[in-house]
Design a protein around this motif. Structure first.
Motif, short mmCIF file in Angstrom:
data_model
loop_
_atom_site.label_atom_id
_atom_site.label_comp_id
_atom_site.label_asym_id
_atom_site.label_seq_id
_atom_site.Cartn_x
_atom_site.Cartn_y
_atom_site.Cartn_z
N ILE A 62 -24.85 -23.93 16.25
CA ILE A 62 -25.16 -23.22 17.35
C ILE A 62 -24.24 -22.17 17.59
CG2 ILE A 62 -25.38 -23.27 19.98
CD1 ILE A 62 -27.35 -25.09 18.57
N ASP A 65 -24.39 -19.11 26.26
CA ASP A 65 -23.25 -18.91 25.51
C ASP A 65 -22.42 -20.21 25.92
OD1 ASP A 65 -21.73 -18.58 28.11
OD2 ASP A 65 -22.03 -16.43 28.03
N PRO A 66 -21.33 -20.47 25.69
CA PRO A 66 -20.67 -21.70 25.82
C PRO A 66 -20.47 -21.97 27.33
CG PRO A 66 -19.54 -21.01 24.18
CD PRO A 66 -20.46 -19.85 24.88
N THR A 111 -33.12 -24.72 21.65
CA THR A 111 -31.89 -24.30 21.52
C THR A 111 -31.02 -24.47 22.81
OG1 THR A 111 -32.96 -22.71 19.96
CG2 THR A 111 -30.60 -21.79 20.96
N ALA A 122 -27.30 -26.47 23.06
CA ALA A 122 -26.23 -25.59 23.64
C ALA A 122 -25.81 -26.25 24.85
CB ALA A 122 -26.57 -24.43 23.83
#
Length: 141
Positions: A4, A69-70, A134, A138
């Motif tokens: 990822i 994003d994280p 996706t 994540a």
């Protein structure tokens, strides 16, 4: 999906605003050709063309519809604004499928409790099911 990337974005395909602008030009041309002295036809064509131009401008000003994003997701909000959704706020990521007139449309739904964010294939530039997979991957990290 073991790999990822830290930040991924999904955007409107570049050809879409061009097609909308071409459609606006075509509407005005058709309004001029078929007006036959009736200003209402030209006005209606111009209004429809203006709506298409506004829609195309949004695609040009804010082409990125979704970013992961994280920390969470960033979604488009309003005409061209952005809204941060931290992972704890996201309750569900699903893909809604609806058959209509022999075709099946898919819409990515991101449920953030107080808000629901919907993205179609043309918002994402790809299949909503792939994007959902996706995002789910994540979200686990």
């Amino acid at each position: 999906m073991d790999d990822i990337s830290p930040v991924q974005q999904w955007r409107v395909p570049a050809s879409l605003p061009a097609a909308k602008l071409a459609g606006a030009v075509l509407l005005v041309a058709l309004g001029l050709i078929f007006a036959d002295g009736d200003p209402l036809r030209l006005v209606l064509a111009a209004l429809a063309a203006a709506a298409l131009v506004g829609w195309a401008v949004r695609d040009l000003v804010a082409p990125v519809r979704l970013t992961v994003d994280p920390a969470g997701l960033t979604v488009i909000s309003g005409f061209a604004g952005r809204r941060q959704l931290p992972w704890p706020e996201i309750e569900a990521i699903t893909v809604e499928r609806r058959p209509r007139w022999g075709l099946t449309s898919e819409v990515l739904e991101i449920d953030a409790g107080e808000s629901l964010h919907l993205f179609g294939r043309y918002d994402l530039g790809t299949n909503p099911e792939e994007v959902a997979a996706t995002l789910r991957a994540a979200q686990r990290f």
